[in-house]
Design a protein around this motif. Sequence first.
Motif, PDB file in Angstrom:
ATOM      1  N   ALA A 127       0.823  -1.209   0.000  1.00  0.00           N
ATOM      2  CA  ALA A 127       0.000   0.000   0.000  1.00  0.00           C
ATOM      3  C   ALA A 127       0.858   1.260   0.000  1.00  0.00           C
ATOM      4  O   ALA A 127       0.545   2.221  -0.681  1.00  0.00           O
ATOM      5  CB  ALA A 127      -0.927  -0.003   1.218  1.00  0.00           C
ATOM      6  N   GLN A 128       1.972   1.212   0.729  1.00  0.00           N
ATOM      7  CA  GLN A 128       2.837   2.391   0.809  1.00  0.00           C
ATOM      8  C   GLN A 128       3.386   2.777  -0.558  1.00  0.00           C
ATOM      9  O   GLN A 128       3.592   3.939  -0.853  1.00  0.00           O
ATOM     10  CB  GLN A 128       4.043   2.128   1.742  1.00  0.00           C
ATOM     11  CG  GLN A 128       3.679   2.118   3.205  1.00  0.00           C
ATOM     12  CD  GLN A 128       3.334   0.705   3.673  1.00  0.00           C
ATOM     13  OE1 GLN A 128       2.987  -0.164   2.881  1.00  0.00           O
ATOM     14  NE2 GLN A 128       3.417   0.500   4.977  1.00  0.00           N
ATOM     15  N   ASP A 129       3.615   1.747  -1.377  1.00  0.00           N
ATOM     16  CA  ASP A 129       4.256   1.990  -2.670  1.00  0.00           C
ATOM     17  C   ASP A 129       3.445   2.938  -3.530  1.00  0.00           C
ATOM     18  O   ASP A 129       3.978   3.598  -4.408  1.00  0.00           O
ATOM     19  CB  ASP A 129       4.439   0.679  -3.451  1.00  0.00           C
ATOM     20  CG  ASP A 129       5.281  -0.299  -2.634  1.00  0.00           C
ATOM     21  OD1 ASP A 129       5.864   0.148  -1.626  1.00  0.00           O
ATOM     22  OD2 ASP A 129       5.333  -1.475  -3.015  1.00  0.00           O
ATOM     23  N   VAL A 130       2.140   2.944  -3.303  1.00  0.00           N
ATOM     24  CA  VAL A 130       1.329   3.753  -4.194  1.00  0.00           C
ATOM     25  C   VAL A 130       1.126   5.174  -3.652  1.00  0.00           C
ATOM     26  O   VAL A 130       0.509   5.997  -4.303  1.00  0.00           O
ATOM     27  CB  VAL A 130      -0.053   3.120  -4.470  1.00  0.00           C
ATOM     28  CG1 VAL A 130       0.118   1.811  -5.198  1.00  0.00           C
ATOM     29  CG2 VAL A 130      -0.841   2.963  -3.196  1.00  0.00           C
ATOM     30  N   VAL A 363       2.992  -0.593   9.617  1.00  0.00           N
ATOM     31  CA  VAL A 363       4.196  -1.280  10.109  1.00  0.00           C
ATOM     32  C   VAL A 363       5.314  -1.030   9.111  1.00  0.00           C
ATOM     33  O   VAL A 363       5.054  -0.711   7.940  1.00  0.00           O
ATOM     34  CB  VAL A 363       3.981  -2.810  10.267  1.00  0.00           C
ATOM     35  CG1 VAL A 363       3.083  -3.101  11.454  1.00  0.00           C
ATOM     36  CG2 VAL A 363       3.438  -3.425   8.998  1.00  0.00           C
ATOM     37  N   CYS A 364       6.547  -1.209   9.575  1.00  0.00           N
ATOM     38  CA  CYS A 364       7.686  -0.919   8.708  1.00  0.00           C
ATOM     39  C   CYS A 364       7.717  -1.820   7.484  1.00  0.00           C
ATOM     40  O   CYS A 364       7.934  -1.356   6.374  1.00  0.00           O
ATOM     41  CB  CYS A 364       8.997  -1.087   9.495  1.00  0.00           C
ATOM     42  SG  CYS A 364       9.369   0.370  10.459  1.00  0.00           S
ATOM     43  N   CYS A 365       7.548  -3.140   7.709  1.00  0.00           N
ATOM     44  CA  CYS A 365       7.646  -4.089   6.601  1.00  0.00           C
ATOM     45  C   CYS A 365       6.377  -4.930   6.507  1.00  0.00           C
ATOM     46  O   CYS A 365       6.339  -6.056   7.016  1.00  0.00           O
ATOM     47  CB  CYS A 365       8.849  -5.021   6.797  1.00  0.00           C
ATOM     48  SG  CYS A 365      10.378  -4.147   7.051  1.00  0.00           S
ATOM     49  N   PRO A 366       5.340  -4.395   5.886  1.00  0.00           N
ATOM     50  CA  PRO A 366       4.113  -5.196   5.738  1.00  0.00           C
ATOM     51  C   PRO A 366       4.374  -6.396   4.845  1.00  0.00           C
ATOM     52  O   PRO A 366       5.262  -6.347   3.990  1.00  0.00           O
ATOM     53  CB  PRO A 366       3.115  -4.225   5.099  1.00  0.00           C
ATOM     54  CG  PRO A 366       3.911  -3.109   4.534  1.00  0.00           C
ATOM     55  CD  PRO A 366       5.252  -3.081   5.214  1.00  0.00           C
ATOM     56  N   GLY A 367       3.646  -7.430   5.065  1.00  0.00           N
ATOM     57  CA  GLY A 367       3.806  -8.613   4.223  1.00  0.00           C
ATOM     58  C   GLY A 367       3.393  -9.854   4.961  1.00  0.00           C
ATOM     59  O   GLY A 367       2.832  -9.793   6.052  1.00  0.00           O
ATOM     60  N   ALA A 383       7.784  -8.399  14.453  1.00  0.00           N
ATOM     61  CA  ALA A 383       8.374  -9.191  13.380  1.00  0.00           C
ATOM     62  C   ALA A 383       8.324  -8.442  12.052  1.00  0.00           C
ATOM     63  O   ALA A 383       9.083  -8.734  11.123  1.00  0.00           O
ATOM     64  CB  ALA A 383       7.657 -10.527  13.259  1.00  0.00           C
ATOM     65  N   CYS A 384       7.394  -7.503  11.962  1.00  0.00           N
ATOM     66  CA  CYS A 384       7.282  -6.704  10.741  1.00  0.00           C
ATOM     67  C   CYS A 384       8.102  -5.428  10.860  1.00  0.00           C
ATOM     68  O   CYS A 384       7.838  -4.437  10.170  1.00  0.00           O
ATOM     69  CB  CYS A 384       5.829  -6.339  10.461  1.00  0.00           C
ATOM     70  SG  CYS A 384       4.832  -7.749  10.023  1.00  0.00           S
ATOM     71  N   ILE A 432      -4.452  -5.848  10.226  1.00  0.00           N
ATOM     72  CA  ILE A 432      -4.249  -4.495   9.713  1.00  0.00           C
ATOM     73  C   ILE A 432      -3.907  -3.600  10.899  1.00  0.00           C
ATOM     74  O   ILE A 432      -4.698  -3.455  11.829  1.00  0.00           O
ATOM     75  CB  ILE A 432      -5.512  -3.981   8.985  1.00  0.00           C
ATOM     76  CG1 ILE A 432      -5.872  -4.927   7.841  1.00  0.00           C
ATOM     77  CG2 ILE A 432      -5.297  -2.561   8.483  1.00  0.00           C
ATOM     78  CD1 ILE A 432      -7.255  -4.694   7.261  1.00  0.00           C
ATOM     79  N   VAL A 433      -2.716  -3.068  10.866  1.00  0.00           N
ATOM     80  CA  VAL A 433      -2.193  -2.336  12.012  1.00  0.00           C
ATOM     81  C   VAL A 433      -2.483  -0.838  11.833  1.00  0.00           C
ATOM     82  O   VAL A 433      -2.218  -0.284  10.766  1.00  0.00           O
ATOM     83  CB  VAL A 433      -0.676  -2.574  12.145  1.00  0.00           C
ATOM     84  CG1 VAL A 433      -0.133  -1.841  13.372  1.00  0.00           C
ATOM     85  CG2 VAL A 433      -0.375  -4.072  12.211  1.00  0.00           C
TER      86      VAL A 433
END
Lengths: 519, 923
Positions: A127-130, A363-367, A383-384, A432-433
């Motif tokens: 999501a952040q990428d967009v 979160v820093c690294c969603p996935g 962990a994310c 979803i944080v």
Amino acid sequence: MSNHLIRTIDGAVVNIVDDVLAHHDATSDRALEILLQLRDRLGGITDDVLVRVADGLKLSRAELYELATFYPSVRYHPTAVATRAAACEDLVCALVRSPHSAGEREATRDESYLCGGSACRGRCDSAQDVVGTGSNVVHADKADWRTLESYRSAGGYGYVERLRRGDVDAADVLAAIERSGSASSVVRKWRAVRDQHGEPVVIANASEGELGTFKDRHILERDPHGVIDAALVAVAVVGARRLIIYLRDDYDHLYRELQQVINEMRVAGLGADVEFDLRRSGGAYICGEETALIASLEGQRGRPREQPPFPTTHGLFGRPTLVQNIETLYRLRAAWGMRVEASLPVTRLLDPAVRIFSVSGRVCCPGVQLMASLPNIAALIAACGGMTEGEELGGVVLGGAAGSILTAEQCRLPLDDLLRAGIRIGSGSSVIVFAQRDDVRWIAAKMAAFLARESCGQCTPCRVGTSKMAGMLAGGPLDPVLMRSLAEVMREASICGLGRSAGQFLAGAAERLQGSAEC
Amino acid sequence: MLVVSLNIDGRTIEADENTTVMDAARGAGLQIPHLCACDREGYAPIAACRSCLVEVAGEVALVPACRRKVAQGMAVTTRNDRIDNVRRLVVELTASEMGEVEFAGQTSTTFGRLARSLDVTATRFGFDAVVTQPDTSHPAVVFVADACIRCGLCRVACQDVQVNGIVALAGRGTETRITFDHGRSLGDSSCVSCGECIQVCPTGALRSGAGVAGRMPAELTIERTAETICPFCSVGCRVELGIAGNRAVIARGADGPANRGRLCVKGRFGFDYLAHPERLTVPLIRREDAPKNPELHLTGADVLTLFREATWDEALDRAAAGFLKVKEKHGSARLAVLGSAKSASEDAYVLQKLARTVLKTSHIDHCTRLCASIPPLTEAIGTWTVTLPFSHILEADVALVVGSNPEVNHPVAASFMKNAVRRGTKLILIDPYRQPFARHAAYHLQLRPATDVALLSAMTHVVIAEDLIDHAFVSQRLEGFDDLKARVSAYPPEVAARVCGVPEESIVGAARLFAKAPNAMCFWGMGASQHAHGSDNMRALIALALVTGQVGRRGAGMHPWRGQNNVQGSCDVGLLPMCLPGNRNISDAGERAFFERLWQTDIPGERGLTVVEILEAAAAGEMKGLYVSGGNPAMAAPDLAMTRRALASLEHLVVQDIFPTETAAFADVVLPAAALAERSGTVTNTDRFVQLVETAVPPPGAARPDWEITCEIATRMGARWNFDHVGAVFDEMVRAVPALAGMDWATITRERQLQYPLSADPSNGGSLFATVFPAIGGKARIAALTNGSPGELPDEQYPLILVTGRVREHWHTGSMTRRAKTLDALSPESLVHVSAADFARLDLNDRERVEVLTRRGSVRLPAVCDERLQSGVIWMAMSFFEAPANDLTTRHLDTLTRAPEYKFCAARLIRDESKNIGSDNQT
């Protein structure tokens, strides 16, 4: 009486329509896939195309219009084809991109903010990428899946070959699955389908559509043969000849990938006696539900059917039908000895102790996170890589659109305590944080708007109820009595899980928001 | 079938295991509330409205009673606090989907009644704030979106029950909405106005068009309802009329044996002719100063100017005296009678009795002559009826339909045919027109007009060549197989393919499908019969059915479509020139003796003339007196210029009708009759159901039932009949007609409908001739063909083929339906349909006025392009006074049936330069 009008349709379009029709049996159950293929080539479906397809399929225009307007991916418009996709406006994307507070939100409020815009396309992890890219949604989808050769060298397809040779039989498989401690529902379903008269069908359900869920995509992007291998075992065990892979339409990269995978298998002579049928969902969330999925495969609108009868006895066109999701199929192979490979992390799913989560939001690294043990949700966030810079944990939405909104405090409680208190992780394992500064009511309204849009529209409690619920949460004073009434009727009277869980969600939200916000 | 015992609200109920909880409860007199459920045939449960939820012991969730099947030992609770609460919430939520004004208007609707019963008078969830304009673009059906609750019942009505496929429930989620076709307005959609959706809509969101028939004006309250039989086609739908102020104001489908609650556009919107101002209400006598002018083509009020009012006595005296005068002056053979298949059987019986015993003529016929679809079947197997009801298509594996457009001409029957296709029956359609119905066909053999014999013979050729015949049937029950084999050898499929313009593989495929079917049915319509060689068409079809043994079982047999609502009854009682009642041969002295005993007088023994022959005789000066009861030859007969000359030349013409028809314009005496809904009697439908009609509304003015009027004439001519009541006519009729054996007036009044023969084995469900045919010797016989061809082929001067027929909205000559406001609004003018190729070649504009000419005459009317027509063919409907198709048609008759060739003549079409200046174009 307007049937004497002479219609004009562009000659090139006619050729494309006729070409697509010619590649199908021109039976009405293929209607959705035909519309989607035409969309692939034409960008969308206009009235002239719709009329020609209806005539070709011997369907009434009304019947095809129902399909075209039910499935958003068909991209129907009477006259024009939209040229570009709008940015996703659903919860995760909007959360990551949006202002935090109610005040800021009001300042930027527009008509499309809550339920307009474009729907979730299953890329909540990016999501952040967009952010900042406006409406041009570009995802860097992975396409480096494990090859057939590599999969076979790890023992893949060995068991199904033994099954086909007769070295093991169906009873052995069922016994092995039982021993492996997989969900008891798997063996029960396989047995039920196997014991029915009539030619069974197996469907691999890759139509995950839950808000914030992308685990099946994760699996298929990395190790598609692992899924198909297990599906072929299912095909053999239940005595089917046809394997349908029902893919979320938004996963267009996986559509191409799976076409190649199926080709690879054909070349290698694997599953030669099985008819592979790769079909797409049409963009309706509800088609992740088994009976809605089956309806869509029959060329109907994706409306869930009341159960019983269950698909295992009365499924696709009344035939016994086994529907299994991707994660289940992938994990199942542990039963016949497929083992975790250190070089391929996704194979850790063969360990029943490992849980898979789709984590998105702030979160820093969603996935996708594979967790062998999980003391609490906070550990998952850690962990994310923890919260995005400068944010305090506000809580999480657990279980997707009709899930639970947990407080930060609840995230720190032992997971087992939460589960004992009736909180459900949900099949999508979506987390979803959100941050402390995020407006919980806005989040609840977003969830409700998603449910209202994705309700199939069949039964009154869900169709009207989700809409009223979204309206209540969108703004204005909250009326707890009315909310409880609405929650009750949705929970009690809806046909399927969407409406019922929406009622459950509303009851929870009413409690959560009471006193907290603008009551 | 297994009967289970369950408990509903503490009562033990027995029910078939396949019934739903709702039906089981209903059967026990318990009503479970519902909105989207309908107990009529074809309505599968939707279970979307959720107002019928009940508790089943042992289950946590509530279940919809409309869908859940009963089970042994099931315990159901239909009311308790939980259910009542949920039900009230559901209704409250449902209300919130409406506009406030529409909710307030829910007084007499199903929804309104349910809301009232639950004390839901408002909704806390808020009404839909968006007020939309009703869709009033269609004359018959109005859609008020603000009253719609998206329950989907109209969609089931349109898509699954009537299978017209227009109403859709489009969109998803909150966007779910009712639409038409692909999102068109109703007026721009292909809606066929059957009104099924109106009948079932629980909120009145779909309602009859404002200001036209079928809509109940708000200020009128239905005082009572009464049933009648639809007066139009032979399906014989039972109709429930809603009556206010002695006037029928609304029609709903009632549960008749043929229609099961369904109606078509005519049945639903076609009843307001009853109260039309042009109804004949007093007897009329022609004015001395009003000569009969064959050049004039008049109808309606213009006809009335030719007459003066008279008392019944004066008019009846004049009518009787005129016949007596002709009889004395020219002899009985110069008198003729034309009845109508629209009248009740009792009318027809009395009319033929008058002709034979009082007028002493055999020249008695009626409009069934013009469709004539049964004589070749009589010739082949000896029956005068269909071998099985049309509803058996639901049990047939294959249905072969020849020369028929059932969606237009028998719409309710067509709905059952489409139901059957949905259930797996394969349809083979043989018809030149690519009608919308063809969408349902596995094979549509779109042959060139008038090439049916070649096509059907080729199919028989395939069946014989591939040894797909029913050997046992052929050897034991059929005569003439060898001749047939020799005959069809001349028609290999490749030859027929060339002649008919149909792909060879389709001919072969269709033949195999038909022959291999465990049970197949044949239907044929006027596309087969209305040809100079119509009998050959039908013989070729019957031969195919016989060699494959497709007759005599459930779902296997032959069903020639009958035309009018009482074709079967009129023929049964002998309204025919060659048959006495009971289809007994008039030339047989023994048969005549029976009737001479019954009627206590001698009767003429020679065969009489048929409809067109009677008119031709009149034109030639050989027919002098004519009694027309209910018919309208001045519109219905072919070659109307000749017909008008014939009628004008008569010395004495009595016309008995409900309207001043085109035929009445030539009458000496006009007698006002009661319409079907205004009297009692019986009519017999295509399926051999004798159905009772009773007086629903009183006849207007002095109008009287036909049989009474005929009896009055008979009395004035010296007859002494004792028909004091219509039941007395029925009882004598039963003695005269063996098919009715076992019936009497008391029984039919009680049962309301009886299918004959009463002696039939009920296990065959009305399919006859399982073992033996009623023909002499009990066997079927393949008849030789006459090898006829169209009477007039296209040539350089008249290069087009003119085919005539009917539109869905109008019946026959339009005398009733043109006077029904909604029907006339739906179809207000005659149009000539032109194929796309010819339309382009002639460079026509849409609705441009053209002139159509044949050797008989010409008419001017607008042209439309019809992509469904073959090039070289033009098509017109027969029902429009303003442009009568029969001004153009030929008088070539089939040698057996004596039906005219309405389906083929040579024509020319030119632009109507005279009328184009004013620009009538509505492009």
